[in-house]
Design a protein around this motif. Structure first.
Motif, short mmCIF file in Angstrom:
data_model
loop_
_atom_site.label_atom_id
_atom_site.label_comp_id
_atom_site.label_asym_id
_atom_site.label_seq_id
_atom_site.Cartn_x
_atom_site.Cartn_y
_atom_site.Cartn_z
N TYR A 43 0.82 -1.20 0.00
CA TYR A 43 0.00 0.00 0.00
C TYR A 43 0.86 1.26 0.00
O TYR A 43 0.59 2.22 -0.72
N ARG A 44 1.91 1.27 0.79
CA ARG A 44 2.78 2.45 0.81
C ARG A 44 3.53 2.63 -0.50
O ARG A 44 3.77 3.76 -0.93
N ARG A 47 1.04 4.12 -2.77
CA ARG A 47 0.73 5.49 -2.37
C ARG A 47 1.64 6.49 -3.09
O ARG A 47 1.22 7.58 -3.43
N ASN A 48 2.87 6.11 -3.34
CA ASN A 48 3.81 6.99 -4.03
C ASN A 48 3.65 6.96 -5.55
O ASN A 48 4.21 7.80 -6.24
N SER A 51 -2.29 8.12 -7.67
CA SER A 51 -2.74 9.35 -7.03
C SER A 51 -4.03 9.20 -6.24
O SER A 51 -4.19 9.81 -5.19
N ARG A 53 -6.70 7.64 -3.70
CA ARG A 53 -6.71 6.72 -2.56
C ARG A 53 -7.55 5.49 -2.86
O ARG A 53 -7.18 4.37 -2.54
N ARG A 56 -5.62 3.04 -4.90
CA ARG A 56 -4.59 2.35 -4.11
C ARG A 56 -5.20 1.21 -3.31
O ARG A 56 -4.65 0.11 -3.25
#
Length: 76
Positions: A43-44, A47-48, A51, A53, A56
């Protein structure tokens, strides 16, 4: 006909230790490291790179689902 080779390969000497070990492994250890991997890493990482949420969450959920999708063990 159903292949029961996995059932036949189960140990015949089931003890209290093997039961406790199996429950602890499946119920405590596995969920812990899965949370670290899927939330802490996947997930992290997304996240990068993604864009939205919602996207993701959906992508990481799809990866989790595919990793846990049952496989078909057909030897015929």
């Amino acid at each position: 006909m159903v292949d029961d080779s996995k059932t036949k390969s189960l140990p015949r000497n089931v003890t209290l230790f093997t039961i406790v070990f199996g429950v602890a492994s499946a119920g405590i250890v596995s969920p812990f490291y899965e949370e670290i991997f899927y939330y802490g890493f996947i997930y992290r990482w997304l996240r990068n790179r993604v864009s939205m949420r919602c996207a993701r969450v959906k992508i990481s959920s799809l990866i989790f689902t595919l990793a846990h999708f049952p496989t078909i063990n057909n030897t015929e």
